[in-house]
Design a protein around this motif. Structure first.
Motif, PDB file in Angstrom:
ATOM      1  N   GLU A  11       0.827  -1.206   0.000  1.00 43.26           N
ATOM      2  CA  GLU A  11       0.000   0.000   0.000  1.00 43.26           C
ATOM      3  C   GLU A  11       0.861   1.257   0.000  1.00 43.26           C
ATOM      4  OE1 GLU A  11      -3.830   1.911   2.342  1.00 43.26           O
ATOM      5  OE2 GLU A  11      -2.769   0.204   3.202  1.00 43.26           O
ATOM      6  N   GLY A  12       1.914   1.259   0.814  1.00 44.58           N
ATOM      7  CA  GLY A  12       2.787   2.427   0.904  1.00 44.58           C
ATOM      8  C   GLY A  12       3.493   2.743  -0.399  1.00 44.58           C
ATOM      9  N   LEU A  13       3.962   1.700  -1.091  1.00 45.33           N
ATOM     10  CA  LEU A  13       4.633   1.909  -2.374  1.00 45.33           C
ATOM     11  C   LEU A  13       3.657   2.432  -3.426  1.00 45.33           C
ATOM     12  CD1 LEU A  13       6.948  -1.223  -2.602  1.00 45.33           C
ATOM     13  CD2 LEU A  13       7.672   1.153  -2.331  1.00 45.33           C
ATOM     14  N   ALA A  14       2.452   1.899  -3.445  1.00 46.69           N
ATOM     15  CA  ALA A  14       1.457   2.348  -4.418  1.00 46.69           C
ATOM     16  C   ALA A  14       1.113   3.819  -4.217  1.00 46.69           C
ATOM     17  CB  ALA A  14       0.200   1.487  -4.318  1.00 46.69           C
ATOM     18  N   ILE A  15       0.909   4.205  -2.983  1.00 40.14           N
ATOM     19  CA  ILE A  15       0.563   5.597  -2.693  1.00 40.14           C
ATOM     20  C   ILE A  15       1.734   6.522  -3.008  1.00 40.14           C
ATOM     21  CG2 ILE A  15       0.000   7.212  -0.819  1.00 40.14           C
ATOM     22  CD1 ILE A  15      -1.622   4.913   0.450  1.00 40.14           C
ATOM     23  N   ALA A  16       2.941   6.105  -2.626  1.00 39.09           N
ATOM     24  CA  ALA A  16       4.128   6.923  -2.892  1.00 39.09           C
ATOM     25  C   ALA A  16       4.343   7.096  -4.397  1.00 39.09           C
ATOM     26  CB  ALA A  16       5.362   6.289  -2.248  1.00 39.09           C
ATOM     27  N   TRP A  17       4.120   6.044  -5.157  1.00 35.04           N
ATOM     28  CA  TRP A  17       4.289   6.104  -6.604  1.00 35.04           C
ATOM     29  C   TRP A  17       3.273   7.063  -7.220  1.00 35.04           C
ATOM     30  CZ3 TRP A  17       7.956   4.741  -9.898  1.00 35.04           C
ATOM     31  CH2 TRP A  17       7.660   4.603 -11.255  1.00 35.04           C
ATOM     32  N   LEU A  18       2.039   6.963  -6.788  1.00 32.02           N
ATOM     33  CA  LEU A  18       1.005   7.864  -7.294  1.00 32.02           C
ATOM     34  C   LEU A  18       1.310   9.313  -6.931  1.00 32.02           C
ATOM     35  CD1 LEU A  18      -2.158   5.724  -6.542  1.00 32.02           C
ATOM     36  CD2 LEU A  18      -1.453   6.538  -8.794  1.00 32.02           C
ATOM     37  N   ASP A  19       1.741   9.521  -5.701  1.00 31.65           N
ATOM     38  CA  ASP A  19       2.079  10.885  -5.269  1.00 31.65           C
ATOM     39  C   ASP A  19       3.204  11.461  -6.118  1.00 31.65           C
ATOM     40  OD1 ASP A  19       0.145  10.846  -3.311  1.00 31.65           O
ATOM     41  OD2 ASP A  19       1.527  10.405  -1.664  1.00 31.65           O
ATOM     42  N   ALA A  20       4.228  10.645  -6.364  1.00 33.80           N
ATOM     43  CA  ALA A  20       5.379  11.118  -7.142  1.00 33.80           C
ATOM     44  C   ALA A  20       4.994  11.409  -8.584  1.00 33.80           C
ATOM     45  CB  ALA A  20       6.505  10.081  -7.090  1.00 33.80           C
ATOM     46  N   LYS A  21       4.175  10.559  -9.177  1.00 26.70           N
ATOM     47  CA  LYS A  21       3.811  10.719 -10.582  1.00 26.70           C
ATOM     48  C   LYS A  21       2.811  11.845 -10.816  1.00 26.70           C
ATOM     49  CE  LYS A  21       4.776   8.090 -13.552  1.00 26.70           C
ATOM     50  NZ  LYS A  21       5.858   8.065 -14.574  1.00 26.70           N
TER      51      LYS A  21
END
Length: 220
Positions: free
Chosen positions: A102-112
């Motif tokens: 979950e943390g990686l998915a959210i971080a990836w979305l935030d960055a993109k």
């Protein structure tokens, strides 16, 4: 399409002082602004220099031509995303598999999606370059970071850790790119923000407990 190789697009020099770094930042910001206002076809180093408030001579100290400047914009975007993911990984180290997913998915979305307008402009120029080497290195780094996180998870039972890390990297990259390169609507991004963490958690849950019955799909 005749696309220049990355080796031919490197800047002439790197900024070494705060003033030089500020000049580079101004040039990059101006490049995005010109791209958005006039498109890649009308973008010139002269227009960028004027908008950035720097001399054309200062521009050429770093970027010998338009292609080198645009390539630098693409590279900078990739580096920014990777930096954000490394920070996220530090906070997720030692957490359970579901939290990591979950943390990686959210971080990836935030960055993109940190600057969606600029991101769409960059997607529009990325096709002009041979990004195989650059993207391959980014994929390698992401897979390595994810693999280390999964290996450190207290509930990790992966029979094929390398394949799980590879697949999660592909899942993150492919899903966001599909949305960002097409409609990029509020509804589609809201749906992605809701469903991508769920998809990542479901995949890792299956890989964590079910992979022992299958043979590894990646080999050294």
């Amino acid at each position: 399409m005749n696309r220049p190789a990355p080796a031919l697009l490197q800047p002439r020099k790197a900024p070494r002082q705060a003033r030089s770094a500020a000049t580079i930042d101004a040039i990059h910001t101006a490049t995005i602004q010109v791209l958005l206002a006039e498109g890649v076809g009308r973008l010139t180093t002269t227009r960028v220099a004027e908008r950035a408030g720097v001399s054309i001579g200062s521009m050429y100290q770093y970027y010998p031509h338009k292609q080198a400047l645009l390539f630098a914009i693409v590279e900078r975007q990739l580096q920014s995303i990777m930096s954000a993911m490394l920070v996220a990984a530090q906070h997720l180290e030692g957490r359970d598999v579901a939290t990591v997913a979950e943390g990686l998915a959210i971080a990836w979305l935030d960055a993109k999606t940190a600057d969606r307008v600029a991101s769409r402009a960059i997607y529009g120029i990325a096709a002009e370059f041979d990004l195989g080497e650059v993207m391959g290195e980014a994929k390698r780094q992401m897979t390595q970071v994810i693999g280390q996180l999964l290996a450190a998870a207290p509930d990790a039972r992966f029979a094929d850790l390398a394949s799980a890390a590879f697949m999660l990297t592909a899942l993150l990259g492919g899903s966001v790119r599909m949305v960002m390169e097409t409609e990029d609507s509020e509804d589609s991004l809201a749906c992605l923000r809701q469903e991508l963490p769920r998809a990542c958690k479901a995949y890792l849950a299956a890989a964590n407990w079910g992979a022992a019955q299958g043979a590894p799909c990646l080999r050294d």
